[in-house]
Design an enzyme around this catalytic site. Sequence first.
Site, PDB file in Angstrom:
ATOM      1  N   PRO B 213       0.781  -1.240   0.000  1.00  0.00           N
ATOM      2  CA  PRO B 213       0.000   0.000   0.000  1.00  0.00           C
ATOM      3  C   PRO B 213       0.812   1.291   0.000  1.00  0.00           C
ATOM      4  O   PRO B 213       0.251   2.375   0.118  1.00  0.00           O
ATOM      5  CB  PRO B 213      -0.815  -0.121   1.292  1.00  0.00           C
ATOM      6  CG  PRO B 213       0.006  -0.963   2.192  1.00  0.00           C
ATOM      7  CD  PRO B 213       0.875  -1.847   1.331  1.00  0.00           C
ATOM      8  N   CYS B 214       2.125   1.198  -0.191  1.00  0.00           N
ATOM      9  CA  CYS B 214       2.947   2.400   0.010  1.00  0.00           C
ATOM     10  C   CYS B 214       2.581   3.537  -0.929  1.00  0.00           C
ATOM     11  O   CYS B 214       2.812   4.697  -0.617  1.00  0.00           O
ATOM     12  CB  CYS B 214       4.427   2.056  -0.105  1.00  0.00           C
ATOM     13  SG  CYS B 214       4.861   1.351  -1.697  1.00  0.00           S
ATOM     14  N   LYS B 215       2.010   3.214  -2.101  1.00  0.00           N
ATOM     15  CA  LYS B 215       1.712   4.297  -3.051  1.00  0.00           C
ATOM     16  C   LYS B 215       0.225   4.600  -3.149  1.00  0.00           C
ATOM     17  O   LYS B 215      -0.190   5.451  -3.939  1.00  0.00           O
ATOM     18  CB  LYS B 215       2.245   3.912  -4.440  1.00  0.00           C
ATOM     19  CG  LYS B 215       3.747   3.904  -4.540  1.00  0.00           C
ATOM     20  CD  LYS B 215       4.281   5.335  -4.530  1.00  0.00           C
ATOM     21  CE  LYS B 215       5.773   5.338  -4.298  1.00  0.00           C
ATOM     22  NZ  LYS B 215       6.313   6.702  -4.183  1.00  0.00           N
TER      23      LYS B 215
END
Lengths: 315, 264
Positions: B213-215
């Site tokens: 989910p980092c982006k």
Amino acid sequence: MEGKNILQFQSWVSSIDSAFWYELGRLKLNEFKLDQSAVPIHAYYGTGYPGVPTHLFVNLDAFKKDFKAPSYHYKMPGELHNTNTIESFKTLDKKKLSETISKQIWEDIESGKAIKDPSLLNRFAVITYVDLKKYHYYYWFSFPSIQSEEPCISLKNELLSDVLSQSQIQQFKNGLEPIRDKEPFFVLNLTGDSVSVHPFQEIETIKSTAKELIIGFMDPGYQDGILGWPLRNLLPLLRKLGLKIVKILSFKYPPENSKDILSRVFTVEIGDYKSNNGVPVSLASWEKNHKGELKPKFLNLSNTMDHKQLAESAV
Amino acid sequence: MTPALKESKFLQEGVLTPEEFVRAGDLLVFKCPTWSWAGGLPEKAVPYLPSDKQFLITKKLPCRSRYREEGAEPKKGEMVDDDWLAVTSAIKDGEEVIPDMVEDKKEKKPEVDDDDEDIPDMEEFDVEDNLVENDPAASNTVPNIQSTRTYDISITYDKYYLTPKIWLLGYAENGRLLTPQEIFMDISADHAGKTVTVEPHPHLGTPFAYIHPCKHASVMKKFVGRIMETGRTPEVEFYLLLFLKFIGIVIPTIAYDNTFEYGL
């Protein structure tokens, strides 16, 4: 579509979460141990979408006494028979098991208990054998149904929008909203241009006064003209209530923004049902495996449950 | 432990509070009834979400073709959203180091022996004569599903990134669970192995593949910005419906409910 067709029902395809197997393994080790008595469980289903097959789901919560199906889904009570060995899985008297359930369904129809709780009409059995060392799971579902002497006939199959006016459809939708998560079966009472929606439990009162009624059910079927299995055992109950030719609404939630109302109204001629000293003519309907064979299903979870293997593959 | 986000930062940063996650999930379930809320294992429940709304799940979605087999590389600016491509190229540039399952090149050959996977100890399991029934009213025709892969998709709330996190569980045609390598065949070439990892689902305990989910927040922020350029302010309830549009690019061949149009 007109014509005299045998009413067709879509066979269930069961789908069990891997988390359920984990939970069954835990219960076997800690609670059931060698006890092979039947354990009550619940499965659930939703309404069909065109082209997207509806499964009968069994999840982690299946063993909960206060099981609640998710929104827009409907519960089905069943019993799980977990056997201790592969031999007892094979030799278990399956015919007797499904007949016992058919008999219970028939008794609930006869006593009127099924009017109060129509989900009882869809009792099922599942037999399991779990090899906890290998993470191998064997299972087989039976969905017993009461069989009529003559097949039930579909006399007519129309779009809901051809049966009800736009204003009636709106009244129906409004009426369905408060009961939509609770009731897999319901009754539409049509008087002039007004439509009211009632829980199935009120069928007897409505039947005695209504000029025209439609029996609705949440339909997991996803193919044109083929109805979901849950209707099958409602028909003998309707027949018992004195209904012979009846309008059945196959209700499906339309995809959002879809202009089509997928729901259809079938005019059904219900056959007669007979029992022999309380034993109904019934079908066991053991589920077929993915190859279409009358054999148990099998799942190997060793690559996901075995923590050693998991640790190695996650390097 | 980071404390749960309290104030809404949806419009500024593209993130969600737990309470907003629940509101967005409620709308998703309302719009697409194949999605449901679930509670999962009680001991894994997080205190900042209601016990019966710990995560969302939709099951057994058909996936009729392999993305990789199709060989259709997405063309820039065509079927793929520019913003999303921008995101992936950023990942390629090594801006983020993401735990990677395939990286170590230990890619085992997928054991595709579906048709031959005989049930152990069942060879002699002959059809019992007394179970064979003639049932003219039963339709066993199950077009395509028995010959197609299916996926369970789950959405959890990620407390660190303050965004939804997407989890996938794939099944082969015979119901067997897919290996990570097989799942990567259904994930767009830009994302497989770079942003997809396998880990136990936080509320079920069994392994799922997840999209890192980092982006997610920056993609959502750009999407919000684009809607605001048209003079509208998107409501946070629509977050998951918008978000799933992007996820459709990562898993292009899985037929999940994608009927909602925001009207961009």
